[in-house]
Write a protein that holds these residues in place. Structure first.
Motif, PDB file in Angstrom:
ATOM      1  N   HIS A  23      40.406  43.653  33.683  1.00 32.55           N
ATOM      2  CA  HIS A  23      39.050  44.177  33.877  1.00 32.55           C
ATOM      3  C   HIS A  23      38.480  43.680  35.207  1.00 32.55           C
ATOM      4  N   ALA A  24      38.700  42.416  35.516  1.00 32.28           N
ATOM      5  CA  ALA A  24      38.245  41.866  36.797  1.00 32.28           C
ATOM      6  C   ALA A  24      38.927  42.577  37.956  1.00 32.28           C
ATOM      7  N   HIS A  25      40.220  42.846  37.799  1.00 28.83           N
ATOM      8  CA  HIS A  25      40.963  43.562  38.839  1.00 28.83           C
ATOM      9  C   HIS A  25      40.329  44.924  39.104  1.00 28.83           C
ATOM     10  N   GLN A  26      39.986  45.635  38.046  1.00 28.49           N
ATOM     11  CA  GLN A  26      39.360  46.950  38.205  1.00 28.49           C
ATOM     12  C   GLN A  26      37.997  46.822  38.879  1.00 28.49           C
ATOM     13  N   ALA A  27      37.218  45.817  38.470  1.00 36.58           N
ATOM     14  CA  ALA A  27      35.896  45.613  39.075  1.00 36.58           C
ATOM     15  C   ALA A  27      36.026  45.230  40.551  1.00 36.58           C
ATOM     16  N   ILE A  28      37.030  44.434  40.866  1.00 37.43           N
ATOM     17  CA  ILE A  28      37.286  44.055  42.262  1.00 37.43           C
ATOM     18  C   ILE A  28      37.658  45.281  43.074  1.00 37.43           C
ATOM     19  N   ASN A  29      38.529  46.113  42.526  1.00 35.51           N
ATOM     20  CA  ASN A  29      38.902  47.353  43.223  1.00 35.51           C
ATOM     21  C   ASN A  29      37.686  48.242  43.460  1.00 35.51           C
ATOM     22  N   ASP A  30      36.809  48.315  42.463  1.00 40.53           N
ATOM     23  CA  ASP A  30      35.588  49.101  42.626  1.00 40.53           C
ATOM     24  C   ASP A  30      34.738  48.542  43.758  1.00 40.53           C
ATOM     25  N   VAL A  40      29.630  44.602  43.739  1.00 47.27           N
ATOM     26  CA  VAL A  40      30.024  43.223  44.053  1.00 47.27           C
ATOM     27  C   VAL A  40      29.566  42.284  42.933  1.00 47.27           C
ATOM     28  N   GLU A  41      28.351  42.471  42.440  1.00 48.54           N
ATOM     29  CA  GLU A  41      27.842  41.639  41.339  1.00 48.54           C
ATOM     30  C   GLU A  41      28.667  41.860  40.067  1.00 48.54           C
ATOM     31  N   ASN A  42      29.019  43.107  39.797  1.00 52.44           N
ATOM     32  CA  ASN A  42      29.862  43.397  38.632  1.00 52.44           C
ATOM     33  C   ASN A  42      31.201  42.677  38.741  1.00 52.44           C
ATOM     34  N   ALA A  43      31.775  42.692  39.928  1.00 47.30           N
ATOM     35  CA  ALA A  43      33.061  42.019  40.137  1.00 47.30           C
ATOM     36  C   ALA A  43      32.917  40.517  39.941  1.00 47.30           C
ATOM     37  N   LYS A  44      31.850  39.942  40.476  1.00 54.22           N
ATOM     38  CA  LYS A  44      31.628  38.501  40.305  1.00 54.22           C
ATOM     39  C   LYS A  44      31.501  38.134  38.826  1.00 54.22           C
ATOM     40  N   ASN A  45      30.767  38.946  38.075  1.00 54.14           N
ATOM     41  CA  ASN A  45      30.622  38.687  36.636  1.00 54.14           C
ATOM     42  C   ASN A  45      31.957  38.811  35.914  1.00 54.14           C
ATOM     43  N   SER A  46      32.734  39.804  36.279  1.00 57.96           N
ATOM     44  CA  SER A  46      34.056  39.991  35.661  1.00 57.96           C
ATOM     45  C   SER A  46      34.981  38.828  35.990  1.00 57.96           C
ATOM     46  N   ILE A  47      34.881  38.316  37.199  1.00 51.36           N
ATOM     47  CA  ILE A  47      35.695  37.165  37.595  1.00 51.36           C
ATOM     48  C   ILE A  47      35.330  35.949  36.752  1.00 51.36           C
ATOM     49  N   LEU A  68      51.557  33.097  34.951  1.00 51.85           N
ATOM     50  CA  LEU A  68      51.745  34.412  35.567  1.00 51.85           C
ATOM     51  C   LEU A  68      50.418  35.166  35.651  1.00 51.85           C
ATOM     52  N   VAL A  69      49.662  35.160  34.562  1.00 54.95           N
ATOM     53  CA  VAL A  69      48.365  35.829  34.551  1.00 54.95           C
ATOM     54  C   VAL A  69      47.429  35.150  35.548  1.00 54.95           C
ATOM     55  N   ARG A  70      47.456  33.821  35.580  1.00 54.18           N
ATOM     56  CA  ARG A  70      46.600  33.075  36.505  1.00 54.18           C
ATOM     57  C   ARG A  70      46.955  33.396  37.963  1.00 54.18           C
ATOM     58  N   GLU A  71      48.248  33.501  38.282  1.00 54.69           N
ATOM     59  CA  GLU A  71      48.669  33.827  39.647  1.00 54.69           C
ATOM     60  C   GLU A  71      48.213  35.226  40.050  1.00 54.69           C
ATOM     61  N   GLN A  72      48.343  36.181  39.141  1.00 53.55           N
ATOM     62  CA  GLN A  72      47.866  37.531  39.426  1.00 53.55           C
ATOM     63  C   GLN A  72      46.361  37.502  39.694  1.00 53.55           C
ATOM     64  N   PHE A  73      45.654  36.768  38.863  1.00 52.18           N
ATOM     65  CA  PHE A  73      44.205  36.670  38.997  1.00 52.18           C
ATOM     66  C   PHE A  73      43.822  36.067  40.345  1.00 52.18           C
ATOM     67  N   GLU A  74      44.525  35.042  40.768  1.00 54.35           N
ATOM     68  CA  GLU A  74      44.230  34.412  42.056  1.00 54.35           C
ATOM     69  C   GLU A  74      44.450  35.390  43.207  1.00 54.35           C
ATOM     70  N   GLN A  75      45.464  36.226  43.100  1.00 54.01           N
ATOM     71  CA  GLN A  75      45.694  37.243  44.127  1.00 54.01           C
ATOM     72  C   GLN A  75      44.537  38.242  44.159  1.00 54.01           C
ATOM     73  N   TYR A  76      44.085  38.653  42.989  1.00 51.20           N
ATOM     74  CA  TYR A  76      42.965  39.588  42.924  1.00 51.20           C
ATOM     75  C   TYR A  76      41.711  38.961  43.537  1.00 51.20           C
ATOM     76  N   LYS A  77      41.457  37.711  43.195  1.00 47.57           N
ATOM     77  CA  LYS A  77      40.277  37.030  43.718  1.00 47.57           C
ATOM     78  C   LYS A  77      40.349  36.901  45.241  1.00 47.57           C
ATOM     79  N   GLN A  78      41.535  36.634  45.746  1.00 46.17           N
ATOM     80  CA  GLN A  78      41.698  36.502  47.193  1.00 46.17           C
ATOM     81  C   GLN A  78      41.362  37.811  47.903  1.00 46.17           C
TER      82      GLN A  78
END
Length: 89
Positions: A23-30, A40-47, A68-78
């Motif tokens: 869900h955070a990945h989708q919000a980040i993409n948005d 941007v606020e939606n993405a921050k909340n999802s993160i 693995l999930v944490r590594e993917q998440f860190e890439q999305y956050k970056q």
């Protein structure tokens, strides 16, 4: 029976973490596609929610899956870092 219930609860925690990260990945993409204050606020909340879900999964038996999930998440956050550092009026 207690072990089965406990195991299911832990599996549910990793599933929830995966869902939150997705869900955070989708919000980040948005936010990256439409870098407006609201997206941007939606993405921050999802993160934040994904970070919480990952912390809840910290005691999951399969730490490789959590990592693995944490590594993917860190890439999305970056990828989000650049757009989140901007200020939107």
């Amino acid at each position: 029976m207690k072990n089965n219930v406990s195991s299911l609860q832990r599996q549910n925690q990793i599933f929830q973490a995966e869902q939150s990260v997705e869900h955070a990945h989708q919000a980040i993409n948005d936010a990256l596609s439409h870098p407006e204050k609201q997206t941007v606020e939606n993405a921050k909340n999802s993160i934040k929610k994904a970070e919480h879900a990952l912390s809840q999964a910290a005691d999951f038996d399969n730490q490789d899956a959590v990592q693995l999930v944490r590594e993917q998440f860190e890439q999305y956050k970056q990828s989000f870092k650049e757009v989140s550092d901007r200020s939107y009026e």
